[in-house]
Design a protein around this motif. Structure first.
Motif, PDB file in Angstrom:
ATOM      1  N   LEU A 264       0.859  -1.176   0.000  1.00  0.00           N
ATOM      2  CA  LEU A 264       0.000   0.000   0.000  1.00  0.00           C
ATOM      3  C   LEU A 264       0.902   1.234   0.000  1.00  0.00           C
ATOM      4  O   LEU A 264       1.555   1.540   1.003  1.00  0.00           O
ATOM      5  N   ARG A 265       0.965   1.919  -1.141  1.00  0.00           N
ATOM      6  CA  ARG A 265       1.894   3.044  -1.282  1.00  0.00           C
ATOM      7  C   ARG A 265       1.571   4.160  -0.294  1.00  0.00           C
ATOM      8  O   ARG A 265       0.436   4.611  -0.183  1.00  0.00           O
ATOM      9  N   ALA A 266       2.594   4.606   0.405  1.00  0.00           N
ATOM     10  CA  ALA A 266       2.406   5.596   1.466  1.00  0.00           C
ATOM     11  C   ALA A 266       1.936   6.938   0.935  1.00  0.00           C
ATOM     12  O   ALA A 266       1.168   7.644   1.589  1.00  0.00           O
ATOM     13  N   SER A 267       2.375   7.297  -0.255  1.00  0.00           N
ATOM     14  CA  SER A 267       2.089   8.635  -0.774  1.00  0.00           C
ATOM     15  C   SER A 267       0.629   8.860  -1.130  1.00  0.00           C
ATOM     16  O   SER A 267       0.129   9.985  -1.037  1.00  0.00           O
ATOM     17  N   ASP A 268      -0.080   7.786  -1.530  1.00  0.00           N
ATOM     18  CA  ASP A 268      -1.467   7.984  -1.983  1.00  0.00           C
ATOM     19  C   ASP A 268      -2.409   6.834  -1.632  1.00  0.00           C
ATOM     20  O   ASP A 268      -3.549   6.804  -2.099  1.00  0.00           O
ATOM     21  N   ASN A 269      -1.939   5.868  -0.825  1.00  0.00           N
ATOM     22  CA  ASN A 269      -2.762   4.720  -0.435  1.00  0.00           C
ATOM     23  C   ASN A 269      -3.216   3.875  -1.621  1.00  0.00           C
ATOM     24  O   ASN A 269      -4.262   3.215  -1.554  1.00  0.00           O
TER      25      ASN A 269
END
Length: 323
Positions: A264-269
């Motif tokens: 789950l990418r931290a920058s944009d979920n």
């Protein structure tokens, strides 16, 4: 799942051990499954294909098998093909789905064709100019053998100078090597049970490893890794991830059970599918039993439910039989 009376299960072989690089984990998984099935009254027996011929399954009249093998020769479709020939029902996915899921490169191609999110990647061979890969995928990036699991042969490459060593390590296991865009974010895993329209996802698990390093040691042999189940995600995102994983499972035509790893990418979920395991671990540290517990199923319950789904996937040639 369909109800099957105990006597209908017959003599059950629990296949574990094997010859893959994941033998040690498989031995732990199989011991757990064997004890669970026996505790429920199943006539279950240990069977290690590294020590015995698969032909013994037929001569000793096993009625079905529970596959607790991981990696090559157990999770890659080769064993499933033999069991189809022997006419012995087995747990998990069939020949084609097992073979596809074992190949991370082929799996990614199918997911991309279904418009499912997965990190960008490149396929590396001895002819690849490794110096060009960081410009294509960015740094850091991940290099790994596409047919191994349990983080075997994987390297996080932080600088271009590390490419050669990472490639050499991964190439020990595969002729082609997978280079993958690195996704900075939270590590999740989702177990899926069932088949077709009846497939469903268990609660999501978030993995919080020491220093973010969920390696072989932290997976199986330490208690330092934390597991949050259900994962602390908002309801909408939880539903989206579970739906994506069921779609990814169906896209490969999996059945019985599997576990999908997601970042789950931290920058944009945004969630990204990483891989799918069609014969997941069932050790004391494993994630499918953990997710099952969160859904109200004991270890013994989930083993029984998986066993009840054992079947042959290839239909007999009825024309040939009737001629």
């Amino acid at each position: 799942m369909s109800e099957i009376k105990m006597e209908k299960l017959g003599k059950v072989g629990v296949l574990f051990g094997g010859r893959s690089a994941e033998r040690e984990v498989s031995l732990m998984s199989g011991a757990g499954v064997l004890a669970a099935l026996q505790s429920q009254g199943v006539d279950a027996h240990a069977f290690d294909p590294a020590e015995r011929s698969l032909a013994d399954l037929e001569t000793e009249k096993f009625d079905r098998v529970f596959i607790a093998l991981h990696g090559r020769y157990g999770e890659d479709g080769s064993l499933q093909g033999v069991l189809e020939q022997l006419n012995i029902p087995y747990t998990g996915s069939g020949v084609m789905a097992s073979s596809i899921a074992m190949d991370k490169i082929f799996t990614k191609k199918i997911w991309q064709n279904h418009q499912l999110s997965t990190p960008n990647y490149a396929v590396l061979t001895p002819d690849t100019d490794l110096s060009l890969v960081p410009a294509e995928l960015g740094l850091p990036l991940i290099i790994k053998p596409p047919h191994e699991g349990s983080t075997i042969g994987i390297t996080k490459v932080n600088a271009a100078a590390e490419m050669d060593a990472a490639y050499v390590l991964a190439a020990q296991f595969d002729d082609e090597v997978l280079a993958e865009e690195f996704i900075q974010g939270r590590e999740l895993t989702v177990a899926v049970l069932g088949m077709g329209a009846d497939a469903y996802a268990l609660p999501i698990i978030e993995i919080v490893a020491p220093e973010g390093n969920y390696d072989y040691q932290n997976k199986y042999f330490t208690d330092d890794t934390k597991y949050l189940c259900p994962a602390p995600l908002d309801a909408g995102l939880t539903e989206d991830i579970r739906k994506m994983c069921v779609e990814a499972y169906r896209a490969i035509n999996c059945e019985g059970w599997a576990r999908l790893d997601v970042l789950l990418r931290a920058s944009d979920n945004q969630p990204f599918l990483i891989e799918i395991n069609t014969s997941p671990g069932m050790t004391g540290h494993s994630l499918v039993p953990m997710a099952a517990r969160a859904a109200g199923m004991s270890y013994e319950n989930v083993c029984m439910e998986i066993l009840k789904t054992a079947r042959l996937k290839i239909k007999p040639d009825t024309k040939k039989e009737s001629s």
